[in-house]
Design an enzyme around this catalytic site. Structure first.
Site, PDB file in Angstrom:
ATOM      1  N   SER A  19     -38.732 111.479  13.151  1.00 39.95           N
ATOM      2  CA  SER A  19     -40.055 111.174  13.696  1.00 39.95           C
ATOM      3  C   SER A  19     -40.120 111.312  15.222  1.00 39.95           C
ATOM      4  O   SER A  19     -40.779 110.532  15.904  1.00 39.95           O
ATOM      5  CB  SER A  19     -40.533 109.785  13.243  1.00 39.95           C
ATOM      6  N   GLU A  53     -29.465 111.407  12.521  1.00 37.97           N
ATOM      7  CA  GLU A  53     -30.780 111.256  11.894  1.00 37.97           C
ATOM      8  C   GLU A  53     -30.746 110.101  10.896  1.00 37.97           C
ATOM      9  O   GLU A  53     -30.303 110.274   9.751  1.00 37.97           O
ATOM     10  CB  GLU A  53     -31.162 112.536  11.139  1.00 37.97           C
ATOM     11  N   GLY A  72     -41.419 117.614  11.422  1.00 41.40           N
ATOM     12  CA  GLY A  72     -42.880 117.776  11.430  1.00 41.40           C
ATOM     13  C   GLY A  72     -43.462 118.259  12.756  1.00 41.40           C
ATOM     14  O   GLY A  72     -44.290 119.184  12.779  1.00 41.40           O
ATOM     15  N   TRP A 118     -37.635 123.586  10.467  1.00 39.28           N
ATOM     16  CA  TRP A 118     -38.902 123.851   9.769  1.00 39.28           C
ATOM     17  C   TRP A 118     -38.858 123.473   8.290  1.00 39.28           C
ATOM     18  O   TRP A 118     -39.870 123.533   7.612  1.00 39.28           O
ATOM     19  CB  TRP A 118     -39.261 125.335   9.908  1.00 39.28           C
ATOM     20  N   LYS A 119     -37.683 123.140   7.784  1.00 39.26           N
ATOM     21  CA  LYS A 119     -37.552 122.803   6.355  1.00 39.26           C
ATOM     22  C   LYS A 119     -38.199 123.929   5.532  1.00 39.26           C
ATOM     23  O   LYS A 119     -38.077 125.090   5.918  1.00 39.26           O
ATOM     24  CB  LYS A 119     -38.147 121.418   6.086  1.00 39.26           C
ATOM     25  N   GLU A 175     -31.398 115.713   3.557  1.00 40.25           N
ATOM     26  CA  GLU A 175     -32.107 116.221   2.367  1.00 40.25           C
ATOM     27  C   GLU A 175     -31.161 117.054   1.503  1.00 40.25           C
ATOM     28  O   GLU A 175     -31.253 117.041   0.280  1.00 40.25           O
ATOM     29  CB  GLU A 175     -33.341 117.029   2.807  1.00 40.25           C
ATOM     30  N   GLY A 190     -39.500 111.794   8.699  1.00 40.53           N
ATOM     31  CA  GLY A 190     -40.802 112.072   8.081  1.00 40.53           C
ATOM     32  C   GLY A 190     -41.619 110.823   7.786  1.00 40.53           C
ATOM     33  O   GLY A 190     -42.622 110.884   7.086  1.00 40.53           O
TER      34      GLY A 190
HETATM   35  O1  LIG Z   1     -35.295 115.712   9.266  1.00 39.16           O
HETATM   36  C1  LIG Z   1     -35.688 115.878  10.413  1.00 39.16           C
HETATM   37  C2  LIG Z   1     -35.175 116.985  11.221  1.00 39.16           C
HETATM   38  O2  LIG Z   1     -34.050 117.561  10.631  1.00 39.16           O
HETATM   39  C3  LIG Z   1     -36.674 114.981  11.026  1.00 39.16           C
HETATM   40  O3  LIG Z   1     -37.905 115.225  10.458  1.00 39.16           O
HETATM   41  P1  LIG Z   1     -39.224 114.575  11.123  1.00 39.16           P
HETATM   42  O4  LIG Z   1     -39.198 114.961  12.572  1.00 39.16           O
HETATM   43  O5  LIG Z   1     -40.360 115.200  10.372  1.00 39.16           O
HETATM   44  O6  LIG Z   1     -39.108 113.091  10.933  1.00 39.16           O
END
Ligand SMILES: O=C(CO)COP(=O)(O)O
Length: 250
Positions: A212, A166, A234, A11-12, A96, A172
């Site tokens: 994504s 990833e 997302g 969920w960040k 991140e 994203g």
């Molecule tokens: O960083 C992510 C999951 O840790 C991927 O993010 P998205 O699915 O929004 O591209």
């Protein structure tokens, strides 16, 4: 060996406590037998999520930890604290965190070791930047990150790590890796684990794709022999979309 598919929502920095609890109430009746479902929320929602998921098939994870058990580290949270809350998984080394919070491979390794010391299951993130992909360095980057993160782990611990591949350029951006390309890199990461611990550990380790992932492409990834699930940003934030991801992972 058959590996249990695992879908994890990262969920960040999204959702208040009440939003988190509503989400779990919406998804908890829709888990799919044979697919593991994990929600990795901000620290603030973890106690409420542990409570709300009791007796359900939804597992709870954190998104970070500090590798020391306690000490003068203002603003940080230790594994002991997460374990005490009843948290089961923890994302370690997300790109991140590596990019914005200066996490090195050495720090990532300390975090993985600390997680095991406290009985938390790591979801270890690896993946290349766009420039590295364009320079043909994707596999080298994943190898270095994987080997560094696993340093000092026993074979028994290594088998329990969930790796999330990833590619940073796919996070994203809506530009997901093709399923064939993700399979190629993930198959290679499994070879790297095999080089460290042998075939049976490599066969047991679950490796997710992340970047994504959406309800409309999850099935393509899951159809690949080495892809065991997804780490989703997302598309994990809406309950309807998350339920479709879990269903698509079967
Ligand atoms: O960083 C992510 C999951 O840790 C991927 O993010 P998205 O699915 O929004 O591209």
């Amino acid at each position: 060996m058959s590996r249990k598919p695992i879908i994890a929502g990262n969920w960040k920095m999204f959702k208040t406590v009440s939003e988190a609890v509503s989400f779990v109430n919406e998804v908890k009746g829709s888990t799919v037998e044979g697919v593991e479902s994990v929600i990795c929320s901000p620290f603030t929602s973890l106690p409420a999520l542990v409570e709300a998921t009791k007796g359900t098939d939804v597992h709870v994870g954190a998104q970070n930890l500090h590798f020391e058990d306690n000490g003068a580290f203002t603003g940080e949270i230790s594994c002991a604290m997460l374990k005490d809350l009843g948290v089961e998984y923890v994302i370690i080394g997300h790109s991140e965190r590596r990019a914005y919070f200066a996490e090195t491979d050495e720090i990532v390794n300390k975090k993985v070791i600390s997680a095991f010391r406290h009985g938390l299951k790591p979801i270890l993130c690896v993946g290349e930047k766009l420039e590295e992909r364009e320079a043909g360095q994707t596999k080298d980057v994943c190898k270095v990150q994987t080997e560094a993160a696993f340093a000092g782990l026993s074979a028994e611990q290594a088998a329990q790590v969930v790796i999330a591949y990833e590619p940073i350029w796919a996070i994203g951006t809506g530009k997901s890796s093709t399923a064939a390309d993700a399979q190629d890199v993930i198959g290679y990461i499994r070879e790297v684990v095999s080089g460290l611990y042998g075939a049976s550990v490599a066969d047991a380790v679950r490796i997710q794709y992340g970047g994504s992932v959406k309800p409309n492409n999850i099935a393509e990834y899951m159809a690949q022999p080495d892809i065991d699930g997804a780490l989703v940003g997302g598309a994990s934030l809406e309950s309807a979309s998350y339920i479709q991801l879990i269903q698509g992972a079967k």
